[in-house]
Write an enzyme that holds these catalytic residues in place. Sequence first.
Site: not given
Ligand code: MN
Length: 501
Positions: A64, A88, A92-93, A154, A277
């Site tokens: 990811h 990123h 947190e993880d 993300d 269009d």
């Molecule tokens: Mn993420």
Amino acid sequence: MSTIDDLIKIIKQGSQKNKYKLQVFNNFKNRPKVDLDLIRLAYDFAADAHKGQLRKSGIPYINHPLETAITLAQMGMDQDTIIAGLLHDVPEDTHFTLVDIEKNFGSGVAKLVTGITKLGVLKYRGIEKYAENLRKMFISMAQDVRIIIIKMADRINNLKTLESLPPEKRLRIAKESLDIYAPIANRLGMGQIKGEIEDLAFSYVYPEEYAWMKKEVMPKIELRMEYIEKVIKIIKKELSAKKIKFYSVHGRPKRLFSLYKKLIKPHYNREIGKIYDLAAVRVIVDDVSGCYSVLGALHDLWKPMPGRIKDYIAQPKPNGYQSLHTTVFCVDGKLAEIQIRTKEMDAQAEFGIAAHWQYKENVKNIDTTKKGYTSPKKLKWVQDLVQWQKDIADNEQFLNSLTLDVFQNRIFVFTPQGDVIDLPEEATPVDFAYHVHSWIGDHCTSAKVNNQIATLDRKLKNGDIIEITTDKNRKGPSHDWLKFVKTHAAKSKIRSNSSRH
Ligand code: MN
């Protein structure tokens, strides 16, 4: 030091399990230089931190952040942004912290990751949460717009893997993408990103409508693309015969969700035949003079439709969009829309604010001091937004103002000197006056629109030229103006500066 193209190759090799079908949007030489060793280090760091973790789909978690970083690399973002994309989700993880990130990759990267982590804890539930979400997005955007760009990358990857989540969560993420991410991408001029987010979310939020589009509309788009292919052949032949240099001529089908939104408007009433269009032809050339040469050659070949020639090169849209548009009576007498632009303008149209990192030194034609088009990291209108969002504690009122000021369709009007001012639809000369300067707003007495005297509550139209007359002896704004002004700036100044009666 090497280029982003090498980088994409290397981070692709980084993960053996995944085969990336790289959709290379552009092939620019201008991409920022990056330190590949450091990026590889960031990849190893992230892979180690997320070791043993799996995505809901069962694939290794590192897939990811890697996809996120690849999207950022394709957009031509700088080294810090790509590294932050890889890292990123680390604070947190995983058991690694922001301090670890700062030690290894510096404070620039750490600041970006901090910004993303702050956004990460939000959940979308009801109107209150929606407002809070937006507030946080704007605050981080004001700090550094790259935070939002990473968040967009993300989100795109999360939308691509929605299938493996439970239905309720799927719907929440898809809806949030349409309500929050797509409008912000649009306001940042990121056409490619906005379109991708909307089309990915469409089938989850409106499954039946999506099915209808797929069955009824997609075949028509395909037919139209076949027609466009014929037109492209003729254009290429004509330009070659006239010895006009071009970089590419290709067809662009309209995005599914934006087409859907157009079709359900009362005027179209779901009649696909009314939309001509469905696909446009795009001609990409090297420089500005080339754009006008192509336009001349095409008008020589096919009659242009009156009122449909738009010169957004001489007058760019406030979000930075530049291009020549024309609609011509084309092969078999059918109408065809043709867009002509340089490579730089194309990057600007697809990636908006993100294109600045590719073309930092190349953007010469654009006055970066103008409103809505400022330095890449700090956008003037975002700074303004953060200022006034602080003033409005009430979430409902905040959302109303936001809808009007930021997300509503914009019109572009001019000062007598030819400066572009962008305002929400139905804005008035008073909104214009306050947009230019609050003193002018407070002291305006009358207005001229296109050289004609106009009332102060006149609804302005695209392209109007506005001249404001002021009187320095005027005591202040009239409270009655609140009945017709549209922008938050005008409303708040009138409220605080007008003396009732
Ligand atoms: Mn993420």
